[in-house]
Write a protein that holds these residues in place. Structure first.
Motif, short mmCIF file in Angstrom:
data_model
loop_
_atom_site.label_atom_id
_atom_site.label_comp_id
_atom_site.label_asym_id
_atom_site.label_seq_id
_atom_site.Cartn_x
_atom_site.Cartn_y
_atom_site.Cartn_z
N GLN A 45 67.57 -66.52 125.29
CA GLN A 45 67.33 -65.32 126.08
C GLN A 45 66.11 -64.56 125.56
O GLN A 45 65.34 -64.00 126.35
CB GLN A 45 68.55 -64.40 126.05
N ALA A 48 63.12 -66.23 126.76
CA ALA A 48 62.88 -65.96 128.18
C ALA A 48 62.49 -64.51 128.44
O ALA A 48 62.39 -64.09 129.60
CB ALA A 48 64.13 -66.31 128.99
N GLY A 49 62.28 -63.74 127.37
CA GLY A 49 61.71 -62.40 127.54
C GLY A 49 62.64 -61.23 127.34
O GLY A 49 62.21 -60.08 127.44
N ARG A 50 63.92 -61.48 127.05
CA ARG A 50 64.83 -60.35 126.85
C ARG A 50 64.55 -59.72 125.48
O ARG A 50 64.41 -60.43 124.49
CB ARG A 50 66.29 -60.82 126.93
N ASN A 107 58.32 -72.16 123.95
CA ASN A 107 59.43 -71.23 124.11
C ASN A 107 59.48 -70.38 122.84
O ASN A 107 59.81 -70.90 121.76
CB ASN A 107 60.76 -71.97 124.29
N SER A 109 59.92 -66.00 121.47
CA SER A 109 60.02 -64.58 121.77
C SER A 109 58.65 -63.92 121.67
O SER A 109 57.90 -64.16 120.72
CB SER A 109 60.98 -63.91 120.77
N SER A 132 56.58 -68.27 126.35
CA SER A 132 57.63 -68.00 127.33
C SER A 132 58.06 -66.54 127.34
O SER A 132 58.28 -65.96 128.41
CB SER A 132 58.84 -68.90 127.06
N GLY A 133 58.21 -65.94 126.17
CA GLY A 133 58.67 -64.56 126.10
C GLY A 133 57.73 -63.59 126.78
O GLY A 133 58.16 -62.57 127.32
N ARG A 134 56.45 -63.90 126.75
CA ARG A 134 55.47 -63.06 127.44
C ARG A 134 55.55 -63.23 128.95
O ARG A 134 55.32 -62.28 129.71
CB ARG A 134 54.05 -63.40 126.96
N GLU A 135 55.83 -64.45 129.38
CA GLU A 135 55.87 -64.76 130.81
C GLU A 135 57.24 -64.49 131.42
O GLU A 135 57.39 -64.51 132.64
CB GLU A 135 55.50 -66.23 131.04
N ARG A 136 58.24 -64.31 130.56
CA ARG A 136 59.62 -64.04 130.99
C ARG A 136 60.24 -65.21 131.76
O ARG A 136 61.07 -65.02 132.66
CB ARG A 136 59.71 -62.73 131.78
N VAL A 137 59.83 -66.40 131.38
CA VAL A 137 60.42 -67.63 131.91
C VAL A 137 60.25 -68.69 130.84
O VAL A 137 59.22 -68.77 130.18
CB VAL A 137 59.77 -68.05 133.24
#
Length: 198
Positions: A45, A48-50, A107, A109, A132-137
């Protein structure tokens, strides 16, 4: 040819025990704990950007005092990514010397990716790093591969992608990217040579 590298456990070893050594004496004790609190899904999570603050609050609510070791992970994250995988970096250097364009797709954060940049300045060899964390996917969602392709005007058929995670390799192949499953530098060297890239 454009070569895209995953980072964790391809170019940078991810040693979770180094971040939990104060809490667990053995790898088996750590793994039992990680399974118990659902660390993999929790960490995904963040990839994925949380935000970590939300994730920590959620884990504490669900696991109480048992959440404490994992809650310290973001602060101790630097300890887990200290070691480069030198054999793989040697291949990056050789590919660059042969004129291949180099990219990274990871992937990770957004809040802890700065640790990687600080500890591994060689990351500046990449023309672009999609985090990924920057793109939120996050991988294996095909959307993150498309972000890299579109942002850099790459043709999928002109790309080779290297990742240690089988699901991510399949996702790349589904987009017509030539995916290579990374196991160790020697095997990767053979796979790249077979394609005439080295």
């Amino acid at each position: 040819m454009d070569i895209i590298f995953d980072l964790g456990n391809v170019l940078i070893a991810w040693d979770l025990h180094a971040g939990f050594a104060d809490d667990f004496a053995t790898e088996s004790e750590l793994q039992a704990y990680l399974d118990r609190v659902g660390f993999a899904a929790w960490n995904h999570q963040a990839d994925a950007g949380r935000p970590w603050a939300e994730l920590i609050e959620d884990l504490a609510r669900r696991h109480g005092a048992d959440a404490a070791p994992a809650i310290h992970y973001p602060v101790r994250h630097r300890l887990t990514i200290a070691e480069p995988i030198e054999g793989a970096w040697a291949l990056v250097d050789r590919l660059g010397a042969r004129g291949h364009r180099l990219f990274a797709l990871t992937n990770w954060s957004a809040e802890t990716f700065g640790d990687a940049l600080a500890l591994h300045p060689r990351l500046d060899v990449f023309a672009d790093i999609v985090v990924s964390g920057r793109e939120r996917v996050a991988k294996p969602d095909p959307a993150i591969f498309r972000i890299l392709l579109d942002r850099n005007r790459l043709r999928a058929a002109d790309c080779v992608y290297v990742d240690d995670n089988a699901a991510n390799v399949v996702a790349a192949r589904d987009l017509a990217i030539d995916g290579i499953r990374f196991t160790d530098p020697a095997a990767l060297e053979r796979d790249l040579a077979m394609r005439g890239l080295l």
